[in-house]
Motif scaffolding. Sequence first.
Motif, PDB file in Angstrom:
ATOM      1  N   PHE A  33       0.487  -0.822   0.146  1.00 53.73           N
ATOM      2  CA  PHE A  33      -0.026   0.258  -0.060  1.00 53.73           C
ATOM      3  C   PHE A  33       0.728   1.359  -0.260  1.00 53.73           C
ATOM      4  O   PHE A  33      -0.080   2.230  -0.251  1.00 53.73           O
ATOM      5  CB  PHE A  33      -0.971  -0.057   0.538  1.00 53.73           C
ATOM      6  CG  PHE A  33      -2.062  -0.699   1.075  1.00 53.73           C
ATOM      7  CD1 PHE A  33      -3.164  -0.751   0.321  1.00 53.73           C
ATOM      8  CD2 PHE A  33      -2.218  -2.466   2.009  1.00 53.73           C
ATOM      9  CE1 PHE A  33      -3.931  -1.017   0.469  1.00 53.73           C
ATOM     10  CE2 PHE A  33      -3.093  -3.147   1.661  1.00 53.73           C
ATOM     11  CZ  PHE A  33      -3.914  -2.690   0.916  1.00 53.73           C
ATOM     12  N   GLY A  34       2.196   1.261   0.169  1.00 52.22           N
ATOM     13  CA  GLY A  34       3.266   2.485   0.219  1.00 52.22           C
ATOM     14  C   GLY A  34       2.719   2.923   1.756  1.00 52.22           C
ATOM     15  O   GLY A  34       3.141   4.259   1.308  1.00 52.22           O
ATOM     16  N   LEU A  35       2.417   2.652   2.453  1.00 48.62           N
ATOM     17  CA  LEU A  35       2.480   2.644   3.670  1.00 48.62           C
ATOM     18  C   LEU A  35       3.756   2.584   4.636  1.00 48.62           C
ATOM     19  O   LEU A  35       4.176   1.450   4.027  1.00 48.62           O
ATOM     20  CB  LEU A  35       1.469   2.368   4.361  1.00 48.62           C
ATOM     21  CG  LEU A  35      -0.116   2.079   3.830  1.00 48.62           C
ATOM     22  CD1 LEU A  35      -1.328   1.283   4.882  1.00 48.62           C
ATOM     23  CD2 LEU A  35      -0.505   4.263   3.786  1.00 48.62           C
ATOM     24  N   THR A  36       3.978   3.207   6.066  1.00 49.19           N
ATOM     25  CA  THR A  36       4.423   2.466   6.524  1.00 49.19           C
ATOM     26  C   THR A  36       4.243   1.644   7.451  1.00 49.19           C
ATOM     27  O   THR A  36       3.147   1.685   7.545  1.00 49.19           O
ATOM     28  CB  THR A  36       5.661   3.786   7.892  1.00 49.19           C
ATOM     29  OG1 THR A  36       3.655   3.597   8.323  1.00 49.19           O
ATOM     30  CG2 THR A  36       5.886   5.143   7.253  1.00 49.19           C
ATOM     31  N   GLN A  37       5.345   0.472   8.539  1.00 50.76           N
ATOM     32  CA  GLN A  37       5.221  -0.419   9.061  1.00 50.76           C
ATOM     33  C   GLN A  37       3.987   0.250  10.039  1.00 50.76           C
ATOM     34  O   GLN A  37       2.991  -0.537  10.481  1.00 50.76           O
ATOM     35  CB  GLN A  37       6.048  -1.103   9.232  1.00 50.76           C
ATOM     36  CG  GLN A  37       5.404  -2.572  10.131  1.00 50.76           C
ATOM     37  CD  GLN A  37       6.567  -3.450  10.140  1.00 50.76           C
ATOM     38  OE1 GLN A  37       8.334  -3.253  10.147  1.00 50.76           O
ATOM     39  NE2 GLN A  37       6.861  -4.370  11.904  1.00 50.76           N
TER      40      GLN A  37
END
Length: 288
Positions: A33-37
Amino acid sequence: MSKRKLGLPPLDWLRVFEAAGRLGGFSAAAREFGLTQAAVSQRIGNLEAWLGRSLFIREARGVSLTVEGESYLPLVQDSLRALERNTENLFGKSPTELRVAGLNSHLGALVVSRLAAFHAAHPKLRLVIDSLDRWSGFDEEKTWLQLRFGSGAWPARAARLVATEVLTPMAAPGLSWGAPLIELRGPRPGWSDWSAETGETMTGGGWLSVDSMEHALEAARLGMGVVLGSVPLARELLQTGALRRLDLPDMITSEGYWLTWPEDRPISSKQRHLVEAFYQTISIRGKE
């Protein structure tokens, strides 16, 4: 966790949970999703608080689904697929491109020769053919619609039979039984299998051995010997008289040529109708 009055959780939380459960970790879901963990962990934490249940076991070496998480994951996946499919059915545009992959020889014999008829029925559709040089795993190919040779039983794949594999002795005009036998190495039954099944006596060996049906049929067309040829792949050669079937028994195998796609791919009604029309165009079952 305390349980609250339930409603429908935010879709964003469900999509992140599905990805983490499917991929087996928060980091993999974050990459998808192109998010941070941390953002993934927060969304899943919010979902767990909403449900009042823990969905993942957090350990130093990673995360794993709880019993509740394992039960919830397929329900979420089915719901997301249904939502995507129904949204596409209601609001999606008609497909503008159809892409199919397969071995070069199979595409040439079973697909390319029938594309004109398919194009006439779907003139606004762009057809894209991806030729494979070798057998490969389904996951190695980006094209989801593929023409494959085999039994039709592949894990997580839907398949429609295009043609049953039928092998029979063939030769160029002027050659008869007694000419050198062309050997074909590979997954199909060979001359010894044909002899054992039909009870016919082979006339001896030959001087040519190839590893593809395409080369075997071409060698036979050029008068180099008798081939135990694939009737579906040699269809046009037989129709034009470049090859002829000898007066000997056929060998019907348990394998064939299949149009196949991933079972879990959401296919809209428009895509299904298009794939069905394509299948009906290339299928030669009952047309021999």
